[in-house]
Design a protein around this motif. Structure first.
Motif, PDB file in Angstrom:
ATOM      1  N   ARG A  55     -26.608  -4.850  27.214  1.00  0.00           N
ATOM      2  CA  ARG A  55     -26.363  -4.247  28.524  1.00  0.00           C
ATOM      3  C   ARG A  55     -27.346  -3.119  28.802  1.00  0.00           C
ATOM      4  O   ARG A  55     -27.851  -2.970  29.928  1.00  0.00           O
ATOM      5  N   ALA A  56     -27.658  -2.336  27.772  1.00  0.00           N
ATOM      6  CA  ALA A  56     -28.541  -1.178  27.956  1.00  0.00           C
ATOM      7  C   ALA A  56     -29.969  -1.586  28.276  1.00  0.00           C
ATOM      8  O   ALA A  56     -30.654  -0.913  29.054  1.00  0.00           O
ATOM      9  N   ILE A  57     -30.444  -2.681  27.678  1.00  0.00           N
ATOM     10  CA  ILE A  57     -31.840  -3.067  27.899  1.00  0.00           C
ATOM     11  C   ILE A  57     -32.032  -3.964  29.114  1.00  0.00           C
ATOM     12  O   ILE A  57     -33.153  -4.105  29.603  1.00  0.00           O
ATOM     13  N   LEU A  58     -30.929  -4.544  29.625  1.00  0.00           N
ATOM     14  CA  LEU A  58     -31.080  -5.513  30.714  1.00  0.00           C
ATOM     15  C   LEU A  58     -30.406  -5.097  32.022  1.00  0.00           C
ATOM     16  O   LEU A  58     -30.538  -5.785  33.020  1.00  0.00           O
ATOM     17  N   THR A  59     -29.672  -3.976  31.998  1.00  0.00           N
ATOM     18  CA  THR A  59     -29.025  -3.503  33.224  1.00  0.00           C
ATOM     19  C   THR A  59     -29.258  -2.003  33.377  1.00  0.00           C
ATOM     20  O   THR A  59     -29.921  -1.378  32.548  1.00  0.00           O
ATOM     21  N   PHE A 134     -20.049 -12.424  26.895  1.00  0.00           N
ATOM     22  CA  PHE A 134     -20.414 -11.438  27.924  1.00  0.00           C
ATOM     23  C   PHE A 134     -21.895 -11.051  27.797  1.00  0.00           C
ATOM     24  O   PHE A 134     -22.604 -10.946  28.807  1.00  0.00           O
ATOM     25  N   ALA A 135     -22.348 -10.847  26.561  1.00  0.00           N
ATOM     26  CA  ALA A 135     -23.756 -10.500  26.338  1.00  0.00           C
ATOM     27  C   ALA A 135     -24.658 -11.651  26.767  1.00  0.00           C
ATOM     28  O   ALA A 135     -25.728 -11.437  27.360  1.00  0.00           O
ATOM     29  N   SER A 136     -24.230 -12.886  26.492  1.00  0.00           N
ATOM     30  CA  SER A 136     -25.011 -14.064  26.885  1.00  0.00           C
ATOM     31  C   SER A 136     -25.104 -14.194  28.405  1.00  0.00           C
ATOM     32  O   SER A 136     -26.157 -14.581  28.945  1.00  0.00           O
ATOM     33  N   LEU A 137     -24.029 -13.860  29.099  1.00  0.00           N
ATOM     34  CA  LEU A 137     -24.037 -13.912  30.571  1.00  0.00           C
ATOM     35  C   LEU A 137     -25.010 -12.882  31.139  1.00  0.00           C
ATOM     36  O   LEU A 137     -25.721 -13.155  32.115  1.00  0.00           O
ATOM     37  N   ILE A 138     -25.050 -11.690  30.540  1.00  0.00           N
ATOM     38  CA  ILE A 138     -26.004 -10.665  30.976  1.00  0.00           C
ATOM     39  C   ILE A 138     -27.423 -11.155  30.758  1.00  0.00           C
ATOM     40  O   ILE A 138     -28.293 -11.002  31.623  1.00  0.00           O
ATOM     41  N   LEU A 139     -27.674 -11.763  29.595  1.00  0.00           N
ATOM     42  CA  LEU A 139     -29.006 -12.293  29.295  1.00  0.00           C
ATOM     43  C   LEU A 139     -29.382 -13.396  30.266  1.00  0.00           C
ATOM     44  O   LEU A 139     -30.516 -13.421  30.783  1.00  0.00           O
ATOM     45  N   HIS A 140     -28.464 -14.306  30.524  1.00  0.00           N
ATOM     46  CA  HIS A 140     -28.730 -15.414  31.450  1.00  0.00           C
ATOM     47  C   HIS A 140     -29.082 -14.892  32.846  1.00  0.00           C
ATOM     48  O   HIS A 140     -30.036 -15.371  33.473  1.00  0.00           O
ATOM     49  N   LYS A 141     -28.347 -13.894  33.306  1.00  0.00           N
ATOM     50  CA  LYS A 141     -28.603 -13.321  34.622  1.00  0.00           C
ATOM     51  C   LYS A 141     -29.967 -12.638  34.663  1.00  0.00           C
ATOM     52  O   LYS A 141     -30.711 -12.762  35.647  1.00  0.00           O
ATOM     53  N   ALA A 142     -30.292 -11.929  33.585  1.00  0.00           N
ATOM     54  CA  ALA A 142     -31.587 -11.240  33.524  1.00  0.00           C
ATOM     55  C   ALA A 142     -32.741 -12.241  33.541  1.00  0.00           C
ATOM     56  O   ALA A 142     -33.773 -12.002  34.178  1.00  0.00           O
ATOM     57  N   ILE A 143     -32.569 -13.368  32.846  1.00  0.00           N
ATOM     58  CA  ILE A 143     -33.608 -14.401  32.833  1.00  0.00           C
ATOM     59  C   ILE A 143     -33.774 -14.999  34.225  1.00  0.00           C
ATOM     60  O   ILE A 143     -34.903 -15.211  34.695  1.00  0.00           O
ATOM     61  N   GLN A 144     -32.666 -15.258  34.911  1.00  0.00           N
ATOM     62  CA  GLN A 144     -32.726 -15.808  36.271  1.00  0.00           C
ATOM     63  C   GLN A 144     -33.427 -14.846  37.230  1.00  0.00           C
ATOM     64  O   GLN A 144     -34.142 -15.274  38.139  1.00  0.00           O
ATOM     65  N   LEU A 158     -33.104 -12.716  21.437  1.00  0.00           N
ATOM     66  CA  LEU A 158     -31.732 -12.596  21.939  1.00  0.00           C
ATOM     67  C   LEU A 158     -31.075 -13.965  22.056  1.00  0.00           C
ATOM     68  O   LEU A 158     -29.890 -14.131  21.727  1.00  0.00           O
ATOM     69  N   GLN A 159     -31.817 -14.944  22.519  1.00  0.00           N
ATOM     70  CA  GLN A 159     -31.261 -16.293  22.633  1.00  0.00           C
ATOM     71  C   GLN A 159     -30.866 -16.838  21.267  1.00  0.00           C
ATOM     72  O   GLN A 159     -29.759 -17.353  21.087  1.00  0.00           O
TER      73      GLN A 159
END
Length: 362
Positions: A55-59, A134-144, A158-159
């Motif tokens: 969350r800290a690195i992607l939001t 939850f962490a995977s959803l944040i990563l997926h959103k950041a990739i999109q 991360l993946q």
């Protein structure tokens, strides 16, 4: 701060591995007595800290505050749950650990006032699995959203790590549930090695995975084609520069002047505009721009970009653009691919939606 969360996560994972080995494998009765139950609460912290890292690195949420402390409730609950055991004498713990080593069912002799051992054992993995989702959803959103276009190594690690974590906890859930139903609603820890071997192998993979991604582990800046020695040399130069205030100030002033000229082109309005585009356009290393935004301006690149886009949107609304075009078209003109993203960013900066703001202008 994000790296601290990652460090806490790996420390807690190491503690779990040590406790697992001490409790089941080791012949040292003192280690078993110390590790057997005392580590229970700490297992509930490793995936929350991984979630906080992602969350800290992607939001924009960089630190733990406010409602985030609710994430520690399971930890506190289990601390209270093991207090009766913790207050027992050392002799009692030595005797119990020897009994459990001979027959794992002996753990049910321990009094847990709030949560039974079986419930804890199964749902600790369920909780961990949820945090990984939850962490995977944040990563997926950041990739999109294209946030990781210039951080492919971080994206790959991360993946890999989150997938391994999900498999690990799924295997524990399957093993625990199977044991619970075939052993008269008791979880037997030593089922001739079944389940534990798979879980141990996956845990080993989790622990060593980061060593295959040195740029994540050590925060190294690297480019394709560079040797590790070149990468280390570059990062030593970066570290030296960051300690020299006068040099930093001069370099950051140069970056600021470059951006003043660059902003006139309004390339930040191009959909998908990312840090990598800025690096290429003004020929400035990413680590310099990151330091400029985070340390000199006190703002992330993403927030800086959104501020510029919303300022442009406000100018368009004031110029009457919305009278001939829809709010959606205004958002697209400012680089937003969807109406919802535009409204969300507009509200975050101005405190109100574009439609409300537009009404105030009329």
């Amino acid at each position: 701060m994000a790296n601290r969360y990652l460090a806490y996560h790996f420390i807690l994972n190491s503690l779990f591995s040590f406790s697992h080995w001490s409790s089941i494998v080791s012949d040292d009765v003192s280690l078993r007595a110390l590790s057997l139950i005392h580590y229970f609460p700490f297992y509930l912290l490793n995936t929350p800290f991984l979630y906080f890292y992602v969350r800290a690195i992607l939001t924009e949420k960089k630190i733990i505050r406010g409602w985030d402390y609710l994430h520690f409730i399971p930890f506190i609950l289990i601390v209270v749950n093991i207090l009766p055991y913790s207050f027992h004498s050392w002799a009692f713990k030595l005797d119990l650990s020897e009994k459990i080593h001979q027959n794992s069912r002996a753990i049910y002799q321990v009094y847990f006032p709030l949560v039974s051992f079986s419930f804890y054992f199964i749902f600790r993995s369920v909780i961990s699995f949820c945090y990984l989702v939850f962490a995977s959803l944040i990563l997926h959103k950041a990739i999109q959203q294209g946030k990781l276009k210039s951080a492919l190594v971080l994206k790959k690690w991360l993946q890999v790590y989150l997938i391994l974590g999900l498999i690990f906890n799924l295997s524990l859930i399957a093993f625990s549930t199977h044991s619970y139903f075939v052993n008269d609603f008791m979880i037997v820890l030593m089922e001739q090695g079944r389940g534990r071997s798979v879980a141990s192998i996956i845990m080993f993979g989790l622990m060593v995975s980061i060593y295959f991604f040195p740029s994540v582990l050590y925060g190294l800046q690297e480019k394709s084609g560079e040797s590790l020695l070149d990468v280390i040399k570059l990062n030593e130069e970066i570290a030296t520069t960051s300690k020299t205030f006068e040099l930093n100030k001069l370099r950051l002033t140069q970056v600021e002047k470059q951006l003043e000229v660059y902003l006139a082109e309004k390339k930040f309005l191009i959909p998908g505009f990312a840090m990598s585009d800025l690096v290429k356009d003004i020929s400035t290393p990413e680590h310099v721009l990151t330091y400029y935004f985070n340390n000199y301006k006190g703002i992330t690149f993403l927030k800086w970009k959104n501020q510029l886009r919303i300022e442009e949107a406000v100018n368009l609304l004031k110029a009457g653009e919305a009278e001939t075009n829809t709010l959606e078209s205004v958002g697209k003109a400012c680089g937003y691919k969807s109406r919802s993203n535009f409204i969300q960013a507009f509200k975050a900066q101005t405190g109100e939606s574009p439609s409300v703001y537009l009404k105030k202008l009329s």
